[in-house]
Design a protein around this motif. Structure first.
Motif, PDB file in Angstrom:
ATOM      1  N   ASP A  69       9.303  -0.339  -1.194  1.00 32.03           N
ATOM      2  CA  ASP A  69       9.138   0.803  -1.247  1.00 32.03           C
ATOM      3  C   ASP A  69       7.246   0.913  -1.873  1.00 32.03           C
ATOM      4  OD1 ASP A  69       9.401   3.689  -0.132  1.00 32.03           O
ATOM      5  OD2 ASP A  69       8.531   4.020  -2.323  1.00 32.03           O
ATOM      6  N   GLY A  70       6.204   1.429  -0.696  1.00 31.16           N
ATOM      7  CA  GLY A  70       5.144   1.537  -1.707  1.00 31.16           C
ATOM      8  C   GLY A  70       4.498   2.496  -2.782  1.00 31.16           C
ATOM      9  N   VAL A  71       5.389   3.552  -3.045  1.00 33.33           N
ATOM     10  CA  VAL A  71       5.932   4.766  -4.061  1.00 33.33           C
ATOM     11  C   VAL A  71       6.110   4.247  -5.315  1.00 33.33           C
ATOM     12  CG1 VAL A  71       5.875   6.720  -4.417  1.00 33.33           C
ATOM     13  CG2 VAL A  71       5.310   6.385  -2.654  1.00 33.33           C
ATOM     14  N   THR A  72       7.940   3.428  -4.800  1.00 29.10           N
ATOM     15  CA  THR A  72       8.505   2.228  -6.400  1.00 29.10           C
ATOM     16  C   THR A  72       7.839   1.615  -6.449  1.00 29.10           C
ATOM     17  OG1 THR A  72      10.555   3.579  -5.289  1.00 29.10           O
ATOM     18  CG2 THR A  72      10.537   1.434  -6.683  1.00 29.10           C
ATOM     19  N   GLY A  95       0.768  -1.289   0.100  1.00 28.63           N
ATOM     20  CA  GLY A  95      -0.151  -0.339   0.349  1.00 28.63           C
ATOM     21  C   GLY A  95       0.619   1.112   0.047  1.00 28.63           C
ATOM     22  N   PHE A  96       0.399   2.503   0.442  1.00 27.36           N
ATOM     23  CA  PHE A  96       0.481   3.615   0.316  1.00 27.36           C
ATOM     24  C   PHE A  96       1.041   3.611   1.698  1.00 27.36           C
ATOM     25  CE2 PHE A  96      -2.032   5.010  -3.673  1.00 27.36           C
ATOM     26  CZ  PHE A  96      -1.445   4.855  -4.032  1.00 27.36           C
ATOM     27  N   PRO A  97       2.822   4.505   1.615  1.00 28.32           N
ATOM     28  CA  PRO A  97       3.249   4.934   2.947  1.00 28.32           C
ATOM     29  C   PRO A  97       2.215   5.341   4.164  1.00 28.32           C
ATOM     30  CG  PRO A  97       5.017   5.087   1.334  1.00 28.32           C
ATOM     31  CD  PRO A  97       3.729   4.935   0.609  1.00 28.32           C
ATOM     32  N   THR A  98       2.105   5.394   4.888  1.00 30.35           N
ATOM     33  CA  THR A  98       1.593   6.809   5.921  1.00 30.35           C
ATOM     34  C   THR A  98       2.507   6.659   7.108  1.00 30.35           C
ATOM     35  OG1 THR A  98       1.171   4.497   8.208  1.00 30.35           O
ATOM     36  CG2 THR A  98      -0.792   4.852   5.815  1.00 30.35           C
ATOM     37  N   ARG A  99       2.040   7.927   8.152  1.00 26.37           N
ATOM     38  CA  ARG A  99       3.216   8.290   9.071  1.00 26.37           C
ATOM     39  C   ARG A  99       3.487   7.385   9.892  1.00 26.37           C
ATOM     40  NH1 ARG A  99       1.204  14.430  10.400  1.00 26.37           N
ATOM     41  NH2 ARG A  99       3.508  13.854  11.023  1.00 26.37           N
ATOM     42  N   LYS A 100       2.794   6.166  10.081  1.00 24.04           N
ATOM     43  CA  LYS A 100       3.110   4.995  11.003  1.00 24.04           C
ATOM     44  C   LYS A 100       4.410   5.066  10.653  1.00 24.04           C
ATOM     45  CE  LYS A 100      -2.360   3.860  11.961  1.00 24.04           C
ATOM     46  NZ  LYS A 100      -2.853   3.233  11.437  1.00 24.04           N
ATOM     47  N   MET A 101       4.986   5.021   9.705  1.00 23.77           N
ATOM     48  CA  MET A 101       6.616   4.053   9.035  1.00 23.77           C
ATOM     49  C   MET A 101       7.193   5.003   9.770  1.00 23.77           C
ATOM     50  SD  MET A 101       5.069   2.740   5.214  1.00 23.77           S
ATOM     51  CE  MET A 101       6.429   2.054   5.350  1.00 23.77           C
ATOM     52  N   GLU A 102       7.930   4.760  10.318  1.00 22.34           N
ATOM     53  CA  GLU A 102       9.394   5.918  10.176  1.00 22.34           C
ATOM     54  C   GLU A 102       9.902   6.457   9.037  1.00 22.34           C
ATOM     55  OE1 GLU A 102      12.198   6.890  13.203  1.00 22.34           O
ATOM     56  OE2 GLU A 102      10.495   6.337  13.500  1.00 22.34           O
TER      57      GLU A 102
END
Length: 447
Positions: A142-145, A41-48
């Motif tokens: 990486d979700g964006v990649t 999925g897309f990265p969120t702010r829960k990821m460091e």
């Protein structure tokens, strides 16, 4: 429905169309990338790694995508008249996420050098592109990649053969053009074989005032003794979101300079990952951001010293005004066998108002005992003593503040190894601090 589901459904419905308008080399990794995107999925702010920028929310709106590759009615060679004075460049364009090939520079590149459409070069030289495409940009991490790999259909290839020197700098202009809220997904593949040398300037501009979302993945391969400079200059508008992932691999004794400058934007997230894979490799990684209003600039960097006797120099500076937000997170990793590493990381930041926010996280992980490494970060305001001194010499307060801010970012500009570009940046930064929107003489885009 979660944010990802609309894009999962979109790809399932349009996969054949996407592949039809791309090249086999780009189509081959789509299925794996799609599976990775479904999982990540897309990265969120829960990821460091993304704690300072909520990437997923920017994908929630309904954007148009040109998956059927309809022609965009614009000739960039007619509307884009900006150029760096006194610096003769070979000028190329990407309109949204398609390489513009209806008109090309008249000057010829050295024999064997390729600069052109990723889709077309992948069709003409499939083995060359296949050897490198997607080899650094790991979709499983990486979700964006992964997302970009799923939807990207074109972009740019820059290939320099062994021991070839490209004397003339290359200028690549990314133009965002649309009548509705629009998303673009572009790729850049840069390959310098052993002993090759080249310089590339990438500029981002937006023609229209609609909301734009741009994802970008750049892969850079620098062979032994290769020398490569890449400068990125972002001058878009406050309704633009740019998410760029840059991956670099350097072989022995290569020298790479990366300098990313954000002068005007909406939301920017830049990820840079450098692997020093050969002894004697040197990376100079620099960045600068000037932000005001509610602009947001986030740079996340990683330098991996995987072998001995390598050097890294990192310098990032921010000037934040109004309610703008800046973020910097930089990791330098020195692996157990990477003895005799030399590394310096510096992040300096100015907050011009109490409402501006800066988050900084310099990091060192050292697993070798014979190294020379340092890192540091500061967040503060203008030096009141210097300001008082200048005012006591008859300089107006506004002008004194401008001069101090200009001097503050000048260190980043001075890392540029092209004198004409350096002079141009001095002018653009001064205009930016004076509140001008960097309008270029004669450029229809900037009007």
């Amino acid at each position: 429905m979660n944010v990802e589901q609309q894009y999962i459904d979109l790809f399932s419905q349009t996969e054949a169309m996407i592949c039809k308008h791309s090249a086999e080399v780009l189509n081959a990794p789509r299925a794996t990338a799609f599976a990775d995107f479904e999982r990540l999925g897309f990265p969120t702010r829960k990821m460091e790694k993304y704690k300072y920028t909520d990437i997923s929310k920017y994908f929630e709106p309904d954007y148009g995508l040109n998956l059927n590759r309809l022609e965009i009615p614009v000739n960039p060679y007619e509307v884009f008249k900006c150029d760096v004075p006194n610096m003769s460049t070979a000028l190329y364009f990407v309109v949204n996420d398609a390489f513009y090939n209806k008109a090309l520079p008249k000057g010829h590149l050295p024999e064997g050098v390729i600069f052109g459409s990723l889709k077309e070069v992948a069709a003409e030289h499939p083995e060359l592109v296949k050897k490198y495409y997607g080899k650094l940009a790991d979709t499983s991490k990486d979700g964006v990649t992964a997302f970009n790999t799923v939807f990207a259909q074109d972009g740019v290839v820059f290939y320099v053969p062994k021991n070839v020197v490209v004397e003339k700098p290359i200028q690549l202009v990314n133009i965002l053009r649309a009548d509705v809220n629009f998303m673009v997904n572009r790729r850049v593949l840069i390959i310098l074989e052993d002993g090759a040398q080249a310089r590339l300037l990438i500029c981002d501009h937006a023609m229209d005032s609609v909301n734009f979302l741009a994802t970008q993945v750049i892969e850079v391969f620098a062979g032994e003794n290769a020398v490569f400079d890449m400068y990125e200059l972002e001058e878009t508008h406050t309704s633009t979101v740019r998410i760029s992932n840059l991956y670099v691999k350097q072989e022995a004794n290569s020298n790479v300079l990366l300098n990313g400058m954000t002068l005007h934007n909406g939301t920017t997230r830049n990820t840079t990952e450098v692997l020093l894979a050969g002894e004697g490799a040197e990376i100079n990684l620099c960045g600068m951001a000037i932000a005001d209003k509610n602009q947001h600039v986030d740079n996340n960097t990683s330098i991996d010293h995987a072998v001995p006797n390598c050097t890294s120099n990192e310098l990032f500076k921010y000037v934040l005004d109004d309610q703008s937000v800046g973020a910097f997170s930089g990791l330098v990793l020195v692996r157990p066998d990477a003895q005799h590493t030399s590394s310096q990381q510096t992040n300096r930041n100015l907050c011009a108002t109490r409402d501006a926010r800066m988050y900084t996280q310099p990091q060192l992980e050292i697993y070798a005992d014979d190294v020379k490494c340092s890192h540091g970060a500061t967040v503060g305001q203008l030096d009141e003593n210097a300001l008082f001194y200048m005012r006591s010499r008859g300089i107006a307060e506004k002008e004194a503040r401008l001069l101090l801010m200009f001097a503050f970012v000048n260190e980043v500009i001075d890392t540029i190894r092209l004198d004409a570009l350096k002079d141009r940046l001095h002018l653009l930064v001064e205009k930016r601090f004076r509140g001008e929107l960097n309008k270029c003489q004669g450029c229809a885009i900037c009007k």
